[in-house]
Design a protein around this motif. Structure first.
Motif, PDB file in Angstrom:
ATOM      1  N   LYS A   1      -2.862  -8.368   3.837  1.00  0.00           N
ATOM      2  CA  LYS A   1      -3.517  -7.134   3.369  1.00  0.00           C
ATOM      3  C   LYS A   1      -2.625  -6.361   2.409  1.00  0.00           C
ATOM      4  O   LYS A   1      -3.109  -5.677   1.501  1.00  0.00           O
ATOM      5  CB  LYS A   1      -3.839  -6.214   4.566  1.00  0.00           C
ATOM      6  N   ALA A   2      -1.323  -6.397   2.651  1.00  0.00           N
ATOM      7  CA  ALA A   2      -0.412  -5.591   1.831  1.00  0.00           C
ATOM      8  C   ALA A   2       0.945  -6.277   1.736  1.00  0.00           C
ATOM      9  O   ALA A   2       1.651  -6.376   2.739  1.00  0.00           O
ATOM     10  CB  ALA A   2      -0.250  -4.206   2.455  1.00  0.00           C
ATOM     11  N   ASN A   3       1.282  -6.758   0.543  1.00  0.00           N
ATOM     12  CA  ASN A   3       2.593  -7.398   0.379  1.00  0.00           C
ATOM     13  C   ASN A   3       3.419  -6.730  -0.718  1.00  0.00           C
ATOM     14  O   ASN A   3       4.284  -7.344  -1.326  1.00  0.00           O
ATOM     15  CB  ASN A   3       2.452  -8.907   0.123  1.00  0.00           C
ATOM     16  N   ASN A   4       3.117  -5.445  -0.955  1.00  0.00           N
ATOM     17  CA  ASN A   4       3.936  -4.654  -1.885  1.00  0.00           C
ATOM     18  C   ASN A   4       3.834  -3.183  -1.474  1.00  0.00           C
ATOM     19  O   ASN A   4       2.918  -2.807  -0.726  1.00  0.00           O
ATOM     20  CB  ASN A   4       3.481  -4.880  -3.338  1.00  0.00           C
ATOM     21  N   PRO A   5       4.759  -2.347  -1.935  1.00  0.00           N
ATOM     22  CA  PRO A   5       4.787  -0.953  -1.470  1.00  0.00           C
ATOM     23  C   PRO A   5       3.491  -0.199  -1.772  1.00  0.00           C
ATOM     24  O   PRO A   5       3.020   0.598  -0.963  1.00  0.00           O
ATOM     25  CB  PRO A   5       5.959  -0.329  -2.237  1.00  0.00           C
ATOM     26  N   TYR A   6       2.916  -0.474  -2.930  1.00  0.00           N
ATOM     27  CA  TYR A   6       1.702   0.241  -3.330  1.00  0.00           C
ATOM     28  C   TYR A   6       0.561  -0.041  -2.339  1.00  0.00           C
ATOM     29  O   TYR A   6      -0.083   0.881  -1.824  1.00  0.00           O
ATOM     30  CB  TYR A   6       1.312  -0.188  -4.753  1.00  0.00           C
TER      31      TYR A   6
END
Ligand code: SF4
Length: 209
Positions: free
Chosen positions: A57-62
């Motif tokens: 679902k989320a693999n970067n800070p943003y």
């Protein structure tokens, strides 16, 4: 411990664990950072279990900030998940504001991020950036003291001792070798000394024969 003996300890560990690496699963420095943050007081297997879905679902800070409090849904099976969610969100904000969304490669910058202490910074510096830092966790502490590489219950003292005595060629793999030795052979309650490849070099074994 004499230098030759220390070298022998690591030569044999390296032979026994030829592809030693940390067991956290990650595909980028950011994923490593999150996995290390989540691994505080949590087993690597449990971290890998939750990060599989979290990173999809989320693999970067943003994207992590976009996920917001929903992070808790993905990591609720591990300890301190409320606190760790808070650390992740605060760290991701700082990463975007100060470091262009990238994981910094300086200790002082890493340690300025919520949820990252010296041990975690050492793991990230070692694994992501190839620095010869030696992260001392409970496995490294126990195994080092049993073998006789160190003699202290203070993490920083043990780190300094290892830093002084471990030959340069083994420094980069020192943490992972001692963790694997601690996890699979030199277990906390029942060290498997009979099959241990370094038992003839070990202080604990000698004293308990
Ligand atoms: S001999 Fe026993 S105590 Fe020593 S390192 Fe091996 S497993 Fe640990």
């Amino acid at each position: 411990m004499h230098r030759t003996k220390v070298t022998n300890v690591f030569l044999r560990l390296k032979k026994f664990f030829p592809n030693s690496r940390i067991e956290l699963k990650f595909k980028s420095n950011f994923e490593l950072f999150i996995a290390v943050l989540l691994s505080s007081r949590t087993k690597d297997a449990q971290v890998n279990f939750v990060t599989k879905n979290l990173f999809s679902k989320a693999n970067n800070p943003y994207n992590m900030i976009k996920l917001g409090e929903k992070i808790k849904y993905y990591i609720k099976s591990i300890g301190f998940f409320n606190r760790k969610t808070d650390f992740i969100l605060k760290s991701c904000n700082i990463l975007l504001k100060k470091f262009n969304g990238k994981i910094p490669s300086k200790r002082k910058h890493l340690e300025s991020l919520p949820g990252i202490g010296r041990k975690s910074a050492n793991v990230i510096l070692n694994v992501a950036f190839g620095f010869e830092t030696i992260a001392v966790d409970t496995h490294v502490l126990r195994v080092s003291n049993r073998i006789g590489l160190s003699n202290s219950n203070n993490l920083r003292n043990v780190e300094n001792t290892l830093d002084n005595i471990v030959p340069k060629e083994f420094k980069i793999s020192c943490h992972s070798l001692l963790v694997l030795q601690g996890r699979y052979i030199c277990k906390s309650k029942r060290p498997n000394c009979k099959i241990c490849k370094i038992n003839d070099l070990c202080k604990f074994y000698k004293n308990n024969l």
